[in-house]
Design an enzyme around this catalytic site. Structure first.
Site, PDB file in Angstrom:
ATOM      1  N   LYS A 154      60.305  39.518  48.114  1.00 52.01           N
ATOM      2  CA  LYS A 154      58.887  38.770  47.857  1.00 52.01           C
ATOM      3  C   LYS A 154      58.564  37.840  49.277  1.00 52.01           C
ATOM      4  O   LYS A 154      59.382  37.193  49.743  1.00 52.01           O
ATOM      5  CB  LYS A 154      59.130  37.666  46.765  1.00 52.01           C
ATOM      6  N   ASP A 156      53.411  37.636  47.097  1.00 48.59           N
ATOM      7  CA  ASP A 156      53.085  36.273  46.180  1.00 48.59           C
ATOM      8  C   ASP A 156      51.938  35.526  46.814  1.00 48.59           C
ATOM      9  O   ASP A 156      52.024  34.397  47.115  1.00 48.59           O
ATOM     10  CB  ASP A 156      54.401  35.491  46.054  1.00 48.59           C
ATOM     11  N   LYS A 168      49.344  34.212  44.738  1.00 45.25           N
ATOM     12  CA  LYS A 168      48.936  33.322  43.855  1.00 45.25           C
ATOM     13  C   LYS A 168      47.439  33.061  44.094  1.00 45.25           C
ATOM     14  O   LYS A 168      46.768  32.066  44.109  1.00 45.25           O
ATOM     15  CB  LYS A 168      49.709  32.010  43.966  1.00 45.25           C
ATOM     16  N   ILE A 223      37.115  32.781  43.825  1.00 46.38           N
ATOM     17  CA  ILE A 223      36.126  33.690  43.053  1.00 46.38           C
ATOM     18  C   ILE A 223      36.548  35.110  42.991  1.00 46.38           C
ATOM     19  O   ILE A 223      37.088  35.671  43.846  1.00 46.38           O
ATOM     20  CB  ILE A 223      34.514  33.210  43.775  1.00 46.38           C
ATOM     21  N   ARG A 254      66.614  30.771  47.056  1.00 54.50           N
ATOM     22  CA  ARG A 254      67.825  29.986  47.682  1.00 54.50           C
ATOM     23  C   ARG A 254      69.292  30.357  47.207  1.00 54.50           C
ATOM     24  O   ARG A 254      70.212  30.056  47.980  1.00 54.50           O
ATOM     25  CB  ARG A 254      67.527  28.368  47.617  1.00 54.50           C
TER      26      ARG A 254
END
Ligand code: C5P
Length: 247
Positions: free
Chosen positions: A33, A60, A62, A66, A228
């Site tokens: 990721k 990722d 996120k 718009i 982690r």
């Protein structure tokens, strides 16, 4: 457990640190990721490099923008060779549908809808004017995501079971917010530095709605995202093996 179901989060602010970890872990996980921190610090070339090495990349992003901008970012993710990209379902059906439409040109790219981040509690939702609790909100957003054509959702391990019942067998259910119980890190952990050590002994690590990876899979998750607990372990290979071995 199939190691392809485990996604390792490269949460580093430095390209060389990320590359060094990937060299150690190689193909022992299903995907890497790349999130906003590493993408901003290292740039998209790192994604190309990982893809070029044969790794799947979960980008990722996120996205919460718009629809036009979301579509553009999804196309850019597809052009980089990413296998998964994330969009905020709280942005509504319009941006999810735009992401799905943009991904059509990239058959290897799956669009995942982020429901409620694992650090949020019911009181955080109330603060932003959402009366529903996390469970109800996650299910509502997952239903919208499925209707918009998304390939799957991101949620906490605690919601995986109800999501699987709601979405059926085909959708991806990806759960970050996983922590390991005591003693699950062979080789120990790095000392806590400015960026923190590995999560230990049920430490929640900022995840308000956490669970173990094995519980998440048992409940119906298709993938878990581990950061982690692997990346800050003194022996990341052993830590990852422990997860894929099933606890
Ligand atoms: O906590 P850990 O280091 O395993 O985090 C791995 C990933 O899980 C992060 O990249 C982040 O996207 C996600 N995460 C989250 N909620 C948190 C902490 C991390 O969704 N509270």
């Amino acid at each position: 457990m199939d190691s392809r179901q485990v996604i390792v989060a490269l949460d580093f602010d430095d390209r060389r640190a990320a590359e060094a970890l990937v060299r150690r872990l190689g193909g022992a996980c299903g995907a890497y990721k790349v999130g906003l921190e590493l993408l901003t610090a290292a740039g998209p070339d790192l994604v190309r490099e990982l893809v070029g090495q044969g790794h799947e990349v979960f980008l990722d992003l996120k996205l919460f923008e718009i629809p036009h901008s979301v579509a553009g970012a999804v196309r850019a993710a597809g052009a980089l060779g990413a296998s998964m990209v994330t969009v905020h379902s709280m942005g509504g059906t319009g941006i999810m549908a735009a992401a799905v439409e943009a991904a059509r040109d990239f058959p290897g790219l799956r669009v995942l809808a982020l429901t409620v981040v694992t650090s949020m509690t019911g009181s955080d939702l109330a603060d932003i004017g959402i009366a529903a609790g996390p469970d109800e909100q996650v299910l509502r957003l997952a239903r919208l995501a499925a209707e918009a054509g998304c390939d799957g959702v991101i949620a906490s391990p605690l919601e995986a079971g109800r999501l699987r019942a709601l979405l059926g067998p085909e959708h991806l259910i990806v759960t970050p917010g996983v922590t390991l119980p005591d003693g699950a890190l062979p080789g120990g952990t790095l000392p806590d530095g400015p960026r923190g050590g590995a999560l230990r002994g049920g430490e929640a690590g900022g995840h308000a709605r956490a669970g173990t990876p094995w519980a998440a899979f048992a409940a119906g998750a298709s993938h878990v995202v581990v950061g982690r607990s692997v990346t800050r372990a003194t022996d990341p290979v052993a830590a990852l093996r422990r997860i894929t071995a099933g606890g």
